[in-house]
Design an enzyme around this catalytic site. Structure first.
Site, short mmCIF file in Angstrom:
data_model
loop_
_atom_site.label_atom_id
_atom_site.label_comp_id
_atom_site.label_asym_id
_atom_site.label_seq_id
_atom_site.Cartn_x
_atom_site.Cartn_y
_atom_site.Cartn_z
CB CYS A 10 -0.91 -0.02 1.23
SG CYS A 10 -2.35 1.02 1.07
CB CYS A 83 -3.98 1.57 -2.34
SG CYS A 83 -2.21 1.89 -2.39
CB CYS A 90 3.34 -4.33 -7.61
SG CYS A 90 2.58 -3.75 -6.09
#
Length: 148
Positions: A10, A83, A90
């Site tokens: 997040c 989120c 990522c």
């Protein structure tokens, strides 16, 4: 059997990822090594601690961690972004992950309202994360059983 490694990502690692980490540890600790991290870590939100305590889970000992704590030290089979802001980063940060998942939940820390309304928003997101974690773990267990 070696546990698969999972990280929940997040932005701040203060609420959603902390809630998800706690639920994964509660329900999947037997088969997963679970971590959470943020790109801009702050501190665990007090409302997150409160709403988890309401359901008997103590996260007061958890702390916000930055993704840099894991880079080059640990690889993850599963990366879950909770989120939208963190989702795009990522694949770059965790390129070897077996599976990258996007679970964008509302940010309860960004909610503006009374103390009780804010607490209620945290409860709502907590319950959504709880259900999603249980659902994913059921599928994961099924896959693991199939491999045996």
């Amino acid at each position: 059997m070696k546990k698969a490694k999972l990280v929940i990502i997040c932005t701040q690692n203060s609420a959603r990822s902390q809630l998800a980490e706690a639920f994964f540890k509660k329900y999947g600790d037997d088969m997963l090594e679970v971590h959470s991290a943020g790109f801009e870590p702050t501190e665990v939100n007090p409302y997150a601690v409160q709403v988890m305590k309401e359901i008997g889970i103590d996260i007061s000992g958890q702390h916000s961690k930055g993704v840099r704590e894991f880079l080059g030290k640990m690889s993850f089979g599963y990366v879950i972004a909770v989120c939208k802001k963190a989702e795009g980063k990522c694949p770059v940060i965790f390129p070897g992950a077996r599976q990258l998942l996007s679970w964008p939940f509302d940010d309860p820390a960004a909610f503006e309202g009374t103390e009780e309304e804010t607490r209620q928003k945290f409860r709502q997101v907590r319950d959504e994360i709880d259900e999603k974690v249980k659902e994913w773990l059921q599928e994961y267990r099924g896959q693991q059983d199939h491999l045996k």
